[in-house]
Design a protein around this motif. Sequence first.
Motif, short mmCIF file in Angstrom:
data_model
loop_
_atom_site.label_atom_id
_atom_site.label_comp_id
_atom_site.label_asym_id
_atom_site.label_seq_id
_atom_site.Cartn_x
_atom_site.Cartn_y
_atom_site.Cartn_z
N GLN A 140 18.83 -60.51 1.46
CA GLN A 140 18.65 -59.94 2.55
C GLN A 140 18.27 -58.15 1.75
N LYS A 141 18.87 -58.29 0.75
CA LYS A 141 17.86 -56.67 0.64
C LYS A 141 16.77 -56.48 0.22
N LEU A 142 15.63 -57.65 -0.07
CA LEU A 142 14.32 -57.34 -0.59
C LEU A 142 13.82 -58.00 1.20
N LYS A 143 14.82 -58.75 2.30
CA LYS A 143 13.70 -59.16 3.00
C LYS A 143 14.40 -58.03 3.97
N SER A 144 15.01 -57.22 3.43
CA SER A 144 15.03 -55.37 4.75
C SER A 144 13.90 -54.66 3.57
N SER A 145 13.85 -54.71 2.81
CA SER A 145 12.75 -53.60 1.77
C SER A 145 11.30 -54.03 2.57
N VAL A 146 11.20 -55.74 2.77
CA VAL A 146 10.23 -56.29 3.07
C VAL A 146 9.60 -56.03 4.44
N ASP A 147 10.58 -55.67 5.47
CA ASP A 147 10.87 -55.26 6.77
C ASP A 147 9.92 -53.86 7.18
N ASN A 148 10.35 -52.96 6.25
CA ASN A 148 10.07 -51.62 6.11
C ASN A 148 8.92 -51.38 5.71
N LEU A 149 8.28 -52.09 5.01
CA LEU A 149 6.53 -52.15 3.87
C LEU A 149 5.96 -52.73 5.65
N GLN A 150 5.87 -53.38 6.18
CA GLN A 150 5.79 -54.40 6.74
C GLN A 150 5.65 -53.06 8.11
N THR A 151 6.88 -52.39 8.52
CA THR A 151 6.41 -51.58 9.48
C THR A 151 5.85 -50.54 9.24
N LYS A 152 6.10 -50.17 8.07
CA LYS A 152 4.99 -48.95 7.65
C LYS A 152 3.38 -49.04 7.83
N VAL A 153 3.15 -50.23 7.28
CA VAL A 153 1.77 -50.89 7.00
C VAL A 153 1.27 -50.99 7.94
N ASP A 154 2.29 -51.88 9.57
CA ASP A 154 1.56 -51.70 10.42
C ASP A 154 1.63 -50.77 11.43
N TYR A 155 1.75 -49.23 11.07
CA TYR A 155 2.06 -48.73 11.77
C TYR A 155 1.15 -47.17 11.58
#
Length: 308
Positions: A140-155
């Motif tokens: 769950q922590k890794l998924k949260s980290s991946v989601d945050n990274l994906q959001t930053k990269v997409d931005y």
Amino acid sequence: MECAKCSQELTSPKKTAKCSVCDSSFHPSCTRIKNLDTYKQMNKDRRSKWKCDACKAKSAKSVKPAVEEDSSSESDSNDQVNVAAVLAKLSRQVGALASVPTDVADLKKSVEFMSSQFDVFVADMAKMKSDVQKLESENQKLKSSVDNLQTKVDYLEQESRRMNIEVHGVPETRNEDCEKIVKDLASFLEVDIDLKRAFRAGPMKSDRSRKILVELKSEESREAIANAAKRNEELVASRFSKSWPSKRIYINENLTGYRANLLHQTKMFAKQANYKYVWIKNYNVYMRKTEGDRAIKVNKIEDLSLHS
């Protein structure tokens, strides 16, 4: 066939001593013969007249002088045979009971072993459950980290496209001038744009033309032509070439792959959930159920389930 003494199986007639009175069979070693070798040394006549211990004892007690024998001797002999048979049967049953304590002890050992194994199994299951819970927490922590990274990269990727637009619905022709086509569209929409370059983008498709990707020099140009295109329903391909069909030309913001997929999923959801409006504004996806309802911003696909 079982030994009348120990109740164990008799493997061969040649290794079996048989009582001439009660017909019970024995291992030679279970009788006064003591062992198989002694039994083998007995001649045929001795074997045929051999009596088990019980029958021999009965015969000894029943022996009477010949002068005292009368007509009842035959009946007494039959009674003796019956008693001997009963005693032999009892002897076999007693022999069988002799093994019960051993069997009970073996059963107890088996139960104790199974109990210990069950305790180990329970402990292992508890450890596995704990490990799974830890892995789920880490996942769950890794998924949260991946989601945050994906959001930053997409931005960051979307920021690099802030001055781009996409033109859909323009037929693709040989030796076409994409920059001239874009300028003609802007002229028809009565919009001034600062054009940097324009070109076809995406893989070739046999059933439809590729989009024209337009890079502008300012965000103002992007907003002006995109908003004008949305308001003008007369923006059709046939207005720019007689050979082109009367199909709508769309000018959209240049979305990242993530946001383009989010827009597609939102449109599919809107059809199923009876949402009338879905649109893009400043690269964000919005939807509205009916005219006058509040606009709902969709940040990720999971948000859609909150409005079903």
